[in-house]
Design a protein around this motif. Sequence first.
Motif, PDB file in Angstrom:
ATOM      1  N   GLY A 150     -36.948 -16.898   5.135  1.00 23.65           N
ATOM      2  CA  GLY A 150     -36.543 -18.017   5.892  1.00 23.65           C
ATOM      3  C   GLY A 150     -35.228 -18.150   6.397  1.00 23.65           C
ATOM      4  O   GLY A 150     -34.576 -17.149   6.157  1.00 23.65           O
ATOM      5  N   PRO A 151     -34.785 -18.976   7.235  1.00 21.12           N
ATOM      6  CA  PRO A 151     -33.685 -19.003   8.051  1.00 21.12           C
ATOM      7  C   PRO A 151     -32.497 -19.081   6.760  1.00 21.12           C
ATOM      8  O   PRO A 151     -32.955 -19.960   5.890  1.00 21.12           O
ATOM      9  N   GLU A 152     -31.227 -19.196   7.218  1.00 21.65           N
ATOM     10  CA  GLU A 152     -30.013 -19.413   6.545  1.00 21.65           C
ATOM     11  C   GLU A 152     -29.329 -20.217   7.468  1.00 21.65           C
ATOM     12  O   GLU A 152     -28.179 -19.639   7.793  1.00 21.65           O
ATOM     13  N   MET A 153     -29.911 -21.229   7.725  1.00 21.71           N
ATOM     14  CA  MET A 153     -29.280 -22.125   9.059  1.00 21.71           C
ATOM     15  C   MET A 153     -29.296 -21.042  10.260  1.00 21.71           C
ATOM     16  O   MET A 153     -29.687 -20.081  10.338  1.00 21.71           O
ATOM     17  N   LEU A 154     -28.578 -21.828  11.269  1.00 18.31           N
ATOM     18  CA  LEU A 154     -28.738 -20.850  12.593  1.00 18.31           C
ATOM     19  C   LEU A 154     -27.657 -19.729  12.605  1.00 18.31           C
ATOM     20  O   LEU A 154     -28.360 -18.703  13.277  1.00 18.31           O
ATOM     21  N   THR A 155     -26.752 -19.993  12.447  1.00 23.85           N
ATOM     22  CA  THR A 155     -25.686 -18.738  12.531  1.00 23.85           C
ATOM     23  C   THR A 155     -24.958 -18.131  11.324  1.00 23.85           C
ATOM     24  O   THR A 155     -24.275 -17.188  11.493  1.00 23.85           O
ATOM     25  N   HIS A 156     -24.937 -18.997  10.242  1.00 27.18           N
ATOM     26  CA  HIS A 156     -24.177 -18.713   9.120  1.00 27.18           C
ATOM     27  C   HIS A 156     -22.681 -18.591   9.696  1.00 27.18           C
ATOM     28  O   HIS A 156     -21.895 -17.736   8.958  1.00 27.18           O
ATOM     29  N   HIS A 157     -22.255 -19.121  10.525  1.00 19.98           N
ATOM     30  CA  HIS A 157     -20.799 -19.203  11.200  1.00 19.98           C
ATOM     31  C   HIS A 157     -20.547 -20.607  11.828  1.00 19.98           C
ATOM     32  O   HIS A 157     -20.690 -21.346  11.111  1.00 19.98           O
ATOM     33  N   LYS A 158     -20.201 -20.455  13.099  1.00 24.68           N
ATOM     34  CA  LYS A 158     -19.875 -21.962  13.718  1.00 24.68           C
ATOM     35  C   LYS A 158     -21.264 -22.568  13.988  1.00 24.68           C
ATOM     36  O   LYS A 158     -22.370 -22.190  14.549  1.00 24.68           O
ATOM     37  N   ALA A 159     -21.066 -24.029  13.731  1.00 19.64           N
ATOM     38  CA  ALA A 159     -22.501 -24.846  13.967  1.00 19.64           C
ATOM     39  C   ALA A 159     -22.592 -24.818  15.497  1.00 19.64           C
ATOM     40  O   ALA A 159     -21.647 -24.608  16.410  1.00 19.64           O
ATOM     41  N   VAL A 160     -23.796 -25.073  15.657  1.00 18.72           N
ATOM     42  CA  VAL A 160     -24.473 -25.126  17.258  1.00 18.72           C
ATOM     43  C   VAL A 160     -24.672 -26.699  17.770  1.00 18.72           C
ATOM     44  O   VAL A 160     -25.458 -27.415  17.082  1.00 18.72           O
ATOM     45  N   ASN A 161     -23.972 -26.846  18.923  1.00 23.62           N
ATOM     46  CA  ASN A 161     -24.513 -28.040  19.497  1.00 23.62           C
ATOM     47  C   ASN A 161     -26.045 -27.690  20.241  1.00 23.62           C
ATOM     48  O   ASN A 161     -26.157 -27.098  21.198  1.00 23.62           O
ATOM     49  N   LEU A 162     -26.876 -28.419  19.586  1.00 24.44           N
ATOM     50  CA  LEU A 162     -28.259 -28.272  20.070  1.00 24.44           C
ATOM     51  C   LEU A 162     -28.398 -28.807  21.568  1.00 24.44           C
ATOM     52  O   LEU A 162     -29.360 -28.264  22.264  1.00 24.44           O
ATOM     53  N   ALA A 163     -27.678 -29.527  21.988  1.00 23.92           N
ATOM     54  CA  ALA A 163     -27.878 -30.083  23.337  1.00 23.92           C
ATOM     55  C   ALA A 163     -27.690 -28.866  24.503  1.00 23.92           C
ATOM     56  O   ALA A 163     -28.293 -28.854  25.537  1.00 23.92           O
TER      57      ALA A 163
END
Length: 331
Positions: A102-115
């Motif tokens: 499973g993922p550990e959300m996208l980056t395990h660092h800075k949040a991503v702007n999905l746009a």
Amino acid sequence: MKKVPTCLIIDDPAPTISVFYEHAPTPYTDDGRLILPTYPNSFLFKFCDVIEKHGIKGKFSVVPMPGNKGDIISGIEGVSREDLDEWLNTVKERIVPNFTIGPEMLTHHKAVNLADGSAYEMNEHEWSKTQDRNTLAPYIAKALQIVNDAGFEAIGATSPWYFGLEVEDEYYAAMSQAVYDVTGSKNAWVFLRPLRGVPNAKPWVELEEGGRTLVAIPPTTNDAMWQTIHCTETSDEYVSRVADQLITADGKSGQYIQVLETGGYPILITHWQSLFSNGLETGIRVLDEIGRRINEHCADRVEWMDFKQIMEMVIADKKAYPKPDFVFGKL
């Protein structure tokens, strides 16, 4: 005697990139050494050797966009395509048979702007604090989609840090919805909260909504191997002492045994960086010893399971796995 489930949670893995290095508060270990930014694939191979040797099962994270350096589909900055493919194929061939991915959300660092794919200044945990299910669900879905597109079955996710903790109900609703939207699965798992130092520590049914079920699976022990990141000691005696914290050589004490004796499920946790030990790989040796001790002393009491198996077991007998009252207490 009916055997109880046991498993191993591995947090923070990604191809070559150390997400620990990317988000660590300083570039140094506690004893003053530079933190290494990457892991060779040979380290992954050693991990596979250990889990295969002892029949260890559990959960293995794959961070989809490690350190905001690209993604596991399109490519990762500083990682050759050959190394990336070798890592992914090794996970599929040698880890997937025994571990739920499973993922550990996208980056395990800075949040991503999905746009537009750009990085926010805040990390993913900080970003999650002000979100609701309408913004969390697509974020989680993006992480799930990348991991599934890479050839894995991902029907759950791990929180980086305590992602979602401040908006817990919204987070769980978003997790269940995202898994269904991406995979069509009405059953999902999540790992956010640990459950340690309490009797009868087990997974629980966290959410039932819209015909879907979400099962929370917590670690019930500590990451004893974490200390090896910050220590250059590598002797057999040191390895044994670290393993003792979870299960002693005679199998009579340690956190693992305490969980068993208080009616819980011994769910181990460690981190990719804990096993790597900043290049010394002491943690892998500790895991090897822990696996040996568990199988020597507890084989008649426990059964290794992966997260999906545990999730299915809980769903098959939901009334036996209620949400514990103390979940909302101290972490």
